[in-house]
Write an enzyme that holds these catalytic residues in place. Structure first.
Site, PDB file in Angstrom:
ATOM      1  N   GLU A  39      29.982 -25.430 -14.708  1.00 29.69           N
ATOM      2  CA  GLU A  39      29.281 -26.244 -15.731  1.00 29.69           C
ATOM      3  C   GLU A  39      29.142 -27.744 -14.981  1.00 29.69           C
ATOM      4  OE1 GLU A  39      27.104 -25.859 -18.220  1.00 29.69           O
ATOM      5  OE2 GLU A  39      26.717 -28.072 -17.897  1.00 29.69           O
ATOM      6  N   CYS A  41      25.728 -22.144  -7.667  1.00 30.65           N
ATOM      7  CA  CYS A  41      24.998 -22.487  -8.893  1.00 30.65           C
ATOM      8  C   CYS A  41      25.498 -23.827  -9.609  1.00 30.65           C
ATOM      9  CB  CYS A  41      25.527 -21.367  -9.855  1.00 30.65           C
ATOM     10  SG  CYS A  41      24.506 -21.235 -11.434  1.00 30.65           S
ATOM     11  N   HIS A  53      25.664 -16.495  -7.996  1.00 34.85           N
ATOM     12  CA  HIS A  53      26.997 -16.526  -7.951  1.00 34.85           C
ATOM     13  C   HIS A  53      27.387 -15.451  -6.901  1.00 34.85           C
ATOM     14  CE1 HIS A  53      27.990 -19.103 -11.421  1.00 34.85           C
ATOM     15  NE2 HIS A  53      27.048 -18.609 -11.999  1.00 34.85           N
ATOM     16  N   GLU A 101      30.086 -15.189  -5.615  1.00 36.82           N
ATOM     17  CA  GLU A 101      31.580 -14.958  -5.835  1.00 36.82           C
ATOM     18  C   GLU A 101      31.801 -13.669  -6.825  1.00 36.82           C
ATOM     19  OE1 GLU A 101      29.827 -17.757  -6.699  1.00 36.82           O
ATOM     20  OE2 GLU A 101      30.555 -18.416  -8.570  1.00 36.82           O
TER      21      GLU A 101
HETATM   22  N1  GLN Z   1      23.840 -24.142 -15.963  1.00 35.20           N
HETATM   23  C1  GLN Z   1      25.036 -24.748 -15.568  1.00 35.20           C
HETATM   24  C2  GLN Z   1      25.136 -26.155 -15.120  1.00 35.20           C
HETATM   25  O1  GLN Z   1      24.119 -26.846 -15.397  1.00 35.20           O
HETATM   26  C3  GLN Z   1      25.526 -23.904 -14.169  1.00 35.20           C
HETATM   27  C4  GLN Z   1      25.526 -22.427 -14.594  1.00 35.20           C
HETATM   28  C5  GLN Z   1      26.489 -21.825 -13.688  1.00 35.20           C
HETATM   29  O2  GLN Z   1      27.297 -22.136 -12.753  1.00 35.20           O
HETATM   30  N2  GLN Z   1      26.560 -20.418 -13.895  1.00 35.20           N
HETATM   31  O3  GLN Z   1      25.915 -26.598 -14.439  1.00 35.20           O
END
Ligand code: GLN
Length: 214
Positions: free
Chosen positions: A54, A85, A183, A185
């Protein structure tokens, strides 16, 4: 200490997110993963991975841990970095639909929009052709960001057409910075980590994006 692939000690930002999965992938490739939580941890690594998770939470924790400015400094100095991400969101020059106080590291000249891949705001998986890889990469997207625009210095290694019919970049690199909207990973496929380590093992190129926090 330098690992056999020449990449040296590779840090994984370990404030939040899928840290363990990146540590495992790097270790499987013979790198020397280090969990980075403090400026001292950061000083001991030669490259960094910013994991999925996040981005708003990691942004807050970067500040409270004292890592934000030292990390900015290392990125300005051209430290190789791989963001997946949420890690891609943190590294972007511009973030749309972020929290107003969310920090931008500005290491790669892309604009990303959080949680906006077509209409699929949750999860999906797909096989992607990626430049430099011999066969498709099975990519796991989880509340993925879209890349809305890329600057002239950015190389797009893979794109994906969303439900709106528009093809958008999902793997980009600029100098020592590699980012994915998904991702790697989580795929049990080490090829993108390997690509990153191979680039990190070469002389780091200076960071081209200069945009500071918006
Ligand atoms: N939506 C997340 C964000 O804004 C990212 C999602 C993720 O890393 N799977 O950080």
């Amino acid at each position: 200490m330098t690992a056999s692939n020449g990449a040296g000690r590779v840090g994984v930002l370990a404030l939040q997110g899928d840290v363990r999965e990146h540590v495992r992938a790097l270790a499987e490739l013979g790198a020397a993963p280090v969990e980075v939580r403090t400026p001292a941890n950061l000083a001991a690594v030669e490259a960094m991975v910013l994991p999925g998770g996040e981005s708003t939470t990691m942004s807050l924790l970067l500040e409270s841990s004292g890592l934000l400015e030292p990390l900015r400094g290392r990125l300005r100095d051209g430290m190789p970095v791989f963001g997946t991400c949420a890690g891609m969101i943190l590294l972007a020059a511009d973030v749309l639909d972020g929290r107003p106080d969310q920090h931008r590291l500005g290491a790669i000249d892309i604009a990303v929009r959080r949680n906006a891949f077509g209409r699929q705001v949750d999860s999906f998986e797909t096989d992607l052709a990626v430049a430099g890889l011999d066969w498709p990469f099975h990519a796991v997207f989880i509340r993925a960001p879209v890349v809305e625009s890329v600057g002239p210095g950015v190389e797009v290694l893979s794109s994906l057409t969303g439900t709106d019919g528009v093809a958008r970049p999902v793997v980009c690199q600029q100098g020592p910075v590699l980012v994915t909207a998904f991702h790697p990973e989580l795929s049990h496929d080490l090829r993108l980590h390997e690509t990153f380590l191979a680039r990190a093992g070469t002389a780091p190129m200076p960071c081209q994006a200069t945009q500071e926090e918006a």
